[in-house]
Design a protein around this motif. Sequence first.
Motif: not given
Length: 140
Positions: A51-71
């Motif tokens: 039910g989330l739109d693309e804006t909500a989905i994208a906003a839900g994942y903070p930009r945290a590469y390379p520190g926090q994410y592997r990809h």
Amino acid sequence: MWLPETWCAPVIRADFRDDEVWERLKDEIVDPTAEGFRAGVEFVEDRALIGLDETAIAAGYPRAYPGQYRHPVLFVVDTVTVSLPERPLLVVNLNDRIETGPFRTVPQQVQAIENNLSIANMDFFEFARAADPDGVFRGF
């Protein structure tokens, strides 16, 4: 939002209305190119995104590469993906050094995006900038 711990870039299922479409998309994404290249992805199902739109989905994942994410990127199969004939996936930037927002891509281009971003051969903005006027990347 929760980003799954995966060895390869995640392709997250956020729309659960059509299992056949999901299975066909998975096959298309992992199908090797004519040159033999394959997308290094893992498929994940996340019902919290329903039910989330693309804006909500994208906003839900903070930009945290390379520190926090592997990809540096994730792909999302959402309502738009399932609804349109080309099945354009949402491509979300996770790189904290690049300010470019999401765009969409046809399944056949997931490999090019994932491969090039994973080895830092290209940057996210290069793919986003090459998207067609409708916001979908179909290749260079």
